[in-house]
Scaffold this motif. Structure first.
Motif, PDB file in Angstrom:
ATOM      1  N   TRP A  36      -3.830   3.784  -1.511  1.00  0.00           N
ATOM      2  CA  TRP A  36      -2.765   2.884  -1.919  1.00  0.00           C
ATOM      3  C   TRP A  36      -2.307   1.991  -0.779  1.00  0.00           C
ATOM      4  O   TRP A  36      -1.898   0.848  -0.995  1.00  0.00           O
ATOM      5  CB  TRP A  36      -1.583   3.660  -2.506  1.00  0.00           C
ATOM      6  CG  TRP A  36      -1.945   4.271  -3.821  1.00  0.00           C
ATOM      7  CD1 TRP A  36      -1.987   5.593  -4.126  1.00  0.00           C
ATOM      8  CD2 TRP A  36      -2.353   3.580  -5.012  1.00  0.00           C
ATOM      9  NE1 TRP A  36      -2.384   5.767  -5.426  1.00  0.00           N
ATOM     10  CE2 TRP A  36      -2.613   4.549  -5.990  1.00  0.00           C
ATOM     11  CE3 TRP A  36      -2.522   2.245  -5.344  1.00  0.00           C
ATOM     12  CZ2 TRP A  36      -3.020   4.232  -7.274  1.00  0.00           C
ATOM     13  CZ3 TRP A  36      -2.938   1.916  -6.618  1.00  0.00           C
ATOM     14  CH2 TRP A  36      -3.177   2.912  -7.573  1.00  0.00           C
ATOM     15  N   ARG A  37      -2.396   2.474   0.463  1.00  0.00           N
ATOM     16  CA  ARG A  37      -2.062   1.617   1.608  1.00  0.00           C
ATOM     17  C   ARG A  37      -3.059   0.477   1.745  1.00  0.00           C
ATOM     18  O   ARG A  37      -2.674  -0.678   1.952  1.00  0.00           O
ATOM     19  CB  ARG A  37      -2.054   2.439   2.895  1.00  0.00           C
ATOM     20  CG  ARG A  37      -0.859   3.319   3.039  1.00  0.00           C
ATOM     21  CD  ARG A  37      -0.903   4.062   4.344  1.00  0.00           C
ATOM     22  NE  ARG A  37       0.135   5.067   4.390  1.00  0.00           N
ATOM     23  CZ  ARG A  37       0.255   5.950   5.347  1.00  0.00           C
ATOM     24  NH1 ARG A  37      -0.591   5.956   6.353  1.00  0.00           N
ATOM     25  NH2 ARG A  37       1.228   6.828   5.313  1.00  0.00           N
ATOM     26  N   ASP A  71      -5.000  -0.672  -0.626  1.00  0.00           N
ATOM     27  CA  ASP A  71      -4.846  -1.514  -1.805  1.00  0.00           C
ATOM     28  C   ASP A  71      -3.679  -2.480  -1.647  1.00  0.00           C
ATOM     29  O   ASP A  71      -3.798  -3.662  -1.975  1.00  0.00           O
ATOM     30  CB  ASP A  71      -4.649  -0.630  -3.040  1.00  0.00           C
ATOM     31  CG  ASP A  71      -4.647  -1.429  -4.325  1.00  0.00           C
ATOM     32  OD1 ASP A  71      -5.602  -2.203  -4.536  1.00  0.00           O
ATOM     33  OD2 ASP A  71      -3.700  -1.276  -5.111  1.00  0.00           O
ATOM     34  N   ALA A  72      -2.567  -1.996  -1.138  1.00  0.00           N
ATOM     35  CA  ALA A  72      -1.403  -2.874  -0.923  1.00  0.00           C
ATOM     36  C   ALA A  72      -1.702  -3.912   0.156  1.00  0.00           C
ATOM     37  O   ALA A  72      -1.294  -5.064   0.050  1.00  0.00           O
ATOM     38  CB  ALA A  72      -0.186  -2.041  -0.544  1.00  0.00           C
ATOM     39  N   PHE A  73      -2.448  -3.507   1.186  1.00  0.00           N
ATOM     40  CA  PHE A  73      -2.803  -4.443   2.254  1.00  0.00           C
ATOM     41  C   PHE A  73      -3.709  -5.562   1.729  1.00  0.00           C
ATOM     42  O   PHE A  73      -3.594  -6.714   2.138  1.00  0.00           O
ATOM     43  CB  PHE A  73      -3.499  -3.695   3.389  1.00  0.00           C
ATOM     44  CG  PHE A  73      -3.961  -4.586   4.500  1.00  0.00           C
ATOM     45  CD1 PHE A  73      -3.055  -5.145   5.384  1.00  0.00           C
ATOM     46  CD2 PHE A  73      -5.310  -4.885   4.647  1.00  0.00           C
ATOM     47  CE1 PHE A  73      -3.482  -5.975   6.404  1.00  0.00           C
ATOM     48  CE2 PHE A  73      -5.743  -5.719   5.652  1.00  0.00           C
ATOM     49  CZ  PHE A  73      -4.822  -6.262   6.537  1.00  0.00           C
ATOM     50  N   GLY A 128      -3.027  -5.602  -3.676  1.00  0.00           N
ATOM     51  CA  GLY A 128      -2.944  -4.893  -4.951  1.00  0.00           C
ATOM     52  C   GLY A 128      -1.559  -4.851  -5.543  1.00  0.00           C
ATOM     53  O   GLY A 128      -1.391  -4.615  -6.730  1.00  0.00           O
ATOM     54  N   GLY A 129      -0.538  -5.096  -4.728  1.00  0.00           N
ATOM     55  CA  GLY A 129       0.826  -5.038  -5.217  1.00  0.00           C
ATOM     56  C   GLY A 129       1.326  -6.335  -5.829  1.00  0.00           C
ATOM     57  O   GLY A 129       2.480  -6.421  -6.236  1.00  0.00           O
ATOM     58  N   LYS A 184       1.981  -9.205  -8.559  1.00  0.00           N
ATOM     59  CA  LYS A 184       2.200  -9.123 -10.003  1.00  0.00           C
ATOM     60  C   LYS A 184       0.948  -9.570 -10.752  1.00  0.00           C
ATOM     61  O   LYS A 184       0.375 -10.615 -10.452  1.00  0.00           O
ATOM     62  CB  LYS A 184       3.382 -10.005 -10.383  1.00  0.00           C
ATOM     63  CG  LYS A 184       3.773  -9.862 -11.818  1.00  0.00           C
ATOM     64  CD  LYS A 184       5.045 -10.588 -12.133  1.00  0.00           C
ATOM     65  CE  LYS A 184       5.336 -10.384 -13.609  1.00  0.00           C
ATOM     66  NZ  LYS A 184       6.649 -10.767 -13.980  1.00  0.00           N
ATOM     67  N   GLY A 240      -3.630   1.181 -11.562  1.00  0.00           N
ATOM     68  CA  GLY A 240      -3.012   0.426 -10.475  1.00  0.00           C
ATOM     69  C   GLY A 240      -1.703  -0.219 -10.890  1.00  0.00           C
ATOM     70  O   GLY A 240      -0.721  -0.212 -10.138  1.00  0.00           O
ATOM     71  N   GLN A 241      -1.662  -0.782 -12.091  1.00  0.00           N
ATOM     72  CA  GLN A 241      -0.427  -1.410 -12.556  1.00  0.00           C
ATOM     73  C   GLN A 241       0.661  -0.372 -12.789  1.00  0.00           C
ATOM     74  O   GLN A 241       1.842  -0.635 -12.567  1.00  0.00           O
ATOM     75  CB  GLN A 241      -0.687  -2.202 -13.835  1.00  0.00           C
ATOM     76  CG  GLN A 241      -1.497  -3.451 -13.592  1.00  0.00           C
ATOM     77  CD  GLN A 241      -1.755  -4.225 -14.859  1.00  0.00           C
ATOM     78  OE1 GLN A 241      -1.027  -4.102 -15.827  1.00  0.00           O
ATOM     79  NE2 GLN A 241      -2.803  -5.024 -14.843  1.00  0.00           N
ATOM     80  N   HIS A 265       0.970   2.344 -11.026  1.00  0.00           N
ATOM     81  CA  HIS A 265       1.427   2.744  -9.692  1.00  0.00           C
ATOM     82  C   HIS A 265       2.446   1.753  -9.138  1.00  0.00           C
ATOM     83  O   HIS A 265       3.451   2.153  -8.546  1.00  0.00           O
ATOM     84  CB  HIS A 265       0.235   2.854  -8.738  1.00  0.00           C
ATOM     85  CG  HIS A 265       0.629   3.150  -7.330  1.00  0.00           C
ATOM     86  ND1 HIS A 265       1.005   4.416  -6.929  1.00  0.00           N
ATOM     87  CD2 HIS A 265       0.731   2.362  -6.240  1.00  0.00           C
ATOM     88  CE1 HIS A 265       1.313   4.380  -5.648  1.00  0.00           C
ATOM     89  NE2 HIS A 265       1.147   3.147  -5.199  1.00  0.00           N
ATOM     90  N   TYR A 266       2.206   0.465  -9.324  1.00  0.00           N
ATOM     91  CA  TYR A 266       3.099  -0.552  -8.785  1.00  0.00           C
ATOM     92  C   TYR A 266       4.252  -0.895  -9.726  1.00  0.00           C
ATOM     93  O   TYR A 266       5.087  -1.730  -9.409  1.00  0.00           O
ATOM     94  CB  TYR A 266       2.314  -1.818  -8.438  1.00  0.00           C
ATOM     95  CG  TYR A 266       1.419  -1.625  -7.243  1.00  0.00           C
ATOM     96  CD1 TYR A 266       1.955  -1.421  -5.988  1.00  0.00           C
ATOM     97  CD2 TYR A 266       0.037  -1.646  -7.382  1.00  0.00           C
ATOM     98  CE1 TYR A 266       1.147  -1.238  -4.891  1.00  0.00           C
ATOM     99  CE2 TYR A 266      -0.780  -1.454  -6.293  1.00  0.00           C
ATOM    100  CZ  TYR A 266      -0.228  -1.251  -5.047  1.00  0.00           C
ATOM    101  OH  TYR A 266      -1.033  -1.057  -3.959  1.00  0.00           O
TER     102      TYR A 266
END
Length: 114
Positions: free
Chosen positions: A12-13, A15-17, A20-21, A23, A95-96, A98-99
């Motif tokens: 998840w780190r 992915d966010a980098f 992935g976060g 919208k 993924g959606q 999770h965020y």
């Protein structure tokens, strides 16, 4: 178990980098909300494309275009493509969720009387 949690946290780190976060757009929301429909659309699109290519090859004079093996191969490839895209749809939903962008999960958690 601790190793799995560590791997999930790193996933998840990363992915966010990589963004992935952000919208999700309309197509990504559709894919997450309807993964089986998305797989059917993509599988039938590939099958149609391969059928058109087969018809063009037959029109150009290819002798063995419509053999049973070729038809089953095209059908099998379209099926595999559809199943893979269903998996992509479920991964997009994961993924959606999770965020916090998956709307169907939020609507189910109402504060109504218990």
């Amino acid at each position: 178990m601790r190793l799995l949690r560590l791997l999930a946290d790193w996933y998840w780190r990363v992915d966010a980098f990589l963004g992935g976060g952000v919208k999700p757009n309309r197509g990504q929301r559709f894919t997450a909300a309807h993964p089986v429909r998305f797989g059917l659309i993509m599988g039938s699109a590939l099958g149609t494309f391969m059928g058109v290519v087969g018809l063009i090859c037959a029109a150009l004079g290819a002798p063995y275009v419509f053999t049973l093996f070729n038809l089953l191969f095209c059908l099998g490839l379209a099926t595999v493509m559809g199943v893979c895209m269903v998996g992509v749809g479920y991964i997009a939903r994961w993924g959606q969720r999770h965020y916090g962008y998956y709307p169907h999960e939020v609507q189910d958690q109402s504060d109504g009387p218990a």
